[in-house]
Design a protein around this motif. Structure first.
Motif, PDB file in Angstrom:
ATOM      1  N   PHE A   1      16.414  12.056  18.750  1.00 15.35           N
ATOM      2  CA  PHE A   1      15.989  11.000  17.984  1.00 15.35           C
ATOM      3  C   PHE A   1      16.137   9.635  18.670  1.00 15.35           C
ATOM      4  O   PHE A   1      17.102   8.755  18.064  1.00 15.35           O
ATOM      5  CB  PHE A   1      16.500  11.043  16.545  1.00 15.35           C
ATOM      6  N   PRO A   2      15.772   9.199  19.842  1.00 14.15           N
ATOM      7  CA  PRO A   2      16.025   8.117  20.532  1.00 14.15           C
ATOM      8  C   PRO A   2      16.000   7.007  19.611  1.00 14.15           C
ATOM      9  O   PRO A   2      16.571   5.955  19.830  1.00 14.15           O
ATOM     10  CB  PRO A   2      15.475   8.342  22.004  1.00 14.15           C
ATOM     11  N   GLN A   3      14.777   6.954  19.251  1.00 17.97           N
ATOM     12  CA  GLN A   3      14.414   5.540  18.360  1.00 17.97           C
ATOM     13  C   GLN A   3      15.312   5.345  17.216  1.00 17.97           C
ATOM     14  O   GLN A   3      15.365   3.975  17.015  1.00 17.97           O
ATOM     15  CB  GLN A   3      12.776   5.652  18.061  1.00 17.97           C
ATOM     16  N   SER A   4      15.746   6.475  16.722  1.00 16.37           N
ATOM     17  CA  SER A   4      16.879   6.137  15.339  1.00 16.37           C
ATOM     18  C   SER A   4      18.385   5.890  16.027  1.00 16.37           C
ATOM     19  O   SER A   4      18.988   5.378  15.141  1.00 16.37           O
ATOM     20  CB  SER A   4      16.884   7.708  14.715  1.00 16.37           C
ATOM     21  N   PHE A   5      18.641   6.321  16.999  1.00 13.17           N
ATOM     22  CA  PHE A   5      19.986   6.431  17.484  1.00 13.17           C
ATOM     23  C   PHE A   5      20.347   5.610  18.971  1.00 13.17           C
ATOM     24  O   PHE A   5      21.616   5.568  19.298  1.00 13.17           O
ATOM     25  CB  PHE A   5      20.640   7.665  17.450  1.00 13.17           C
ATOM     26  N   ALA A   6      19.418   4.964  19.450  1.00 16.50           N
ATOM     27  CA  ALA A   6      19.369   4.070  20.714  1.00 16.50           C
ATOM     28  C   ALA A   6      20.369   3.131  20.615  1.00 16.50           C
ATOM     29  O   ALA A   6      20.585   2.359  19.470  1.00 16.50           O
ATOM     30  CB  ALA A   6      18.296   3.609  20.934  1.00 16.50           C
ATOM     31  N   GLY A   7      21.423   2.966  21.446  1.00 21.50           N
ATOM     32  CA  GLY A   7      22.484   2.172  21.281  1.00 21.50           C
ATOM     33  C   GLY A   7      23.769   2.379  20.464  1.00 21.50           C
ATOM     34  O   GLY A   7      24.541   1.516  20.125  1.00 21.50           O
TER      35      GLY A   7
ATOM     36  N   LEU B   1      24.986  -5.677  16.016  1.00 21.87           N
ATOM     37  CA  LEU B   1      25.034  -4.229  16.226  1.00 21.87           C
ATOM     38  C   LEU B   1      24.615  -3.896  14.976  1.00 21.87           C
ATOM     39  O   LEU B   1      23.760  -2.680  14.659  1.00 21.87           O
ATOM     40  CB  LEU B   1      26.236  -3.635  16.713  1.00 21.87           C
ATOM     41  N   CYS B   2      25.371  -4.100  14.050  1.00 19.36           N
ATOM     42  CA  CYS B   2      24.991  -3.922  12.520  1.00 19.36           C
ATOM     43  C   CYS B   2      23.625  -4.048  12.144  1.00 19.36           C
ATOM     44  O   CYS B   2      23.080  -3.286  11.566  1.00 19.36           O
ATOM     45  CB  CYS B   2      26.076  -4.519  11.664  1.00 19.36           C
ATOM     46  N   ARG B   3      23.228  -5.595  12.513  1.00 20.70           N
ATOM     47  CA  ARG B   3      22.077  -5.962  11.924  1.00 20.70           C
ATOM     48  C   ARG B   3      20.919  -5.357  12.413  1.00 20.70           C
ATOM     49  O   ARG B   3      20.001  -4.685  11.822  1.00 20.70           O
ATOM     50  CB  ARG B   3      21.929  -7.476  12.140  1.00 20.70           C
ATOM     51  N   PHE B   4      20.897  -5.064  13.763  1.00 21.12           N
ATOM     52  CA  PHE B   4      19.724  -4.539  14.557  1.00 21.12           C
ATOM     53  C   PHE B   4      19.505  -2.734  14.264  1.00 21.12           C
ATOM     54  O   PHE B   4      18.440  -2.337  14.573  1.00 21.12           O
ATOM     55  CB  PHE B   4      19.880  -4.631  15.932  1.00 21.12           C
ATOM     56  N   THR B   5      20.589  -2.313  14.114  1.00 21.70           N
ATOM     57  CA  THR B   5      20.712  -0.811  13.559  1.00 21.70           C
ATOM     58  C   THR B   5      20.858  -0.611  12.222  1.00 21.70           C
ATOM     59  O   THR B   5      20.592   0.676  11.876  1.00 21.70           O
ATOM     60  CB  THR B   5      21.955  -0.196  14.289  1.00 21.70           C
ATOM     61  N   GLY B   6      20.805  -1.537  11.518  1.00 23.11           N
ATOM     62  CA  GLY B   6      20.855  -1.198   9.936  1.00 23.11           C
ATOM     63  C   GLY B   6      22.029  -0.431   9.477  1.00 23.11           C
ATOM     64  O   GLY B   6      22.136   0.088   8.593  1.00 23.11           O
ATOM     65  N   LEU B   7      23.062  -0.999   9.927  1.00 25.20           N
ATOM     66  CA  LEU B   7      24.545  -0.085   9.404  1.00 25.20           C
ATOM     67  C   LEU B   7      25.030  -0.995   8.676  1.00 25.20           C
ATOM     68  O   LEU B   7      25.270  -2.038   8.577  1.00 25.20           O
ATOM     69  CB  LEU B   7      25.141  -0.087  10.848  1.00 25.20           C
TER      70      LEU B   7
END
Length: 203
Positions: A189-195, A57-63
């Motif tokens: 902003f679905p592309q920025s916050f999806a999942g 989750l962290c890796r794919f969303t850049g968190l």
């Protein structure tokens, strides 16, 4: 007769390391560091699969979980909850060139007249019933805004006996407003916050 030789080299267990960039910073995570330092609640009960899901989750969303942008929460035998910090939402929204601000507040009902009022912020007066929250996000590249209204009863976090948990009983207006805000941002902003979900959405 076989003799155990303690000097015989045992295979070294491979530690999987995940590295990625988040907001210009290099983040390094291993299952061990996640379990020991980044799990809230019963860290001894968290499974390897749940840790792997959190790292991905962290890796794919850049968190960056070290900056409290993401949390892995585990209590008892319930599945771990993987959630995103509210500040991560707003930092990402502010970084988007199309973001043009937001309005948000609570939805209250007068207990005597039944009249519904939309009030900016989180001010609730005595004799008013908190029934929900709302948020409206504006984009510079859209002709219409993205508005969300959420019901308090649908999202309020409760204990097993049905009573509100600590956070929702102390700050109900703040909590339901936050739910509306992140949902409006996700829709705008679905592309920025999806999942990406915050703890307040999980009850």
């Amino acid at each position: 007769m076989a003799v155990n030789n303690s000097l015989v080299k045992k295979p070294v267990q491979r530690v999987e390391t995940t590295e990625y960039m988040a907001n210009g910073m290099k983040v390094t995570l291993t299952p061990g560091t996640v379990k020991n330092y980044l799990v809230s609640g019963d860290k001894e009960r968290v499974s390897d699969q749940e840790i792997a899901m959190f790292i991905n989750l962290c890796r794919f969303t850049g968190l960056n979980p070290w900056l409290k942008e993401a949390y892995c929460i585990k209590y008892g035998s319930d599945p771990a909850t993987l959630v995103v910090g509210k500040d991560a939402y707003f930092k990402r929204a502010e970084a988007n060139e199309a973001y043009d601000g937001m309005e948000a507040g609570i939805i209250i009902q007068d207990e005597e007249s039944g009249q519904i009022t939309y009030r900016s912020g989180t001010l609730k007066l005595e004799g008013e019933l908190l029934v929900g929250g709302y948020a409206e996000v504006y984009r510079k590249d859209r002709s219409h805004s993205f508005r969300i209204e959420v019901s308090f009863d649908e999202y309020a976090g409760r204990k097993k006996d049905g009573s509100l948990n600590s956070q929702w009983s102390k700050k109900p207006a703040t909590m339901i407003r936050k739910v509306a805000m992140v949902q409006a941002l996700r829709e705008a902003f679905p592309q920025s916050f999806a999942g990406m979900y915050v703890a307040e959405e999980m009850g």
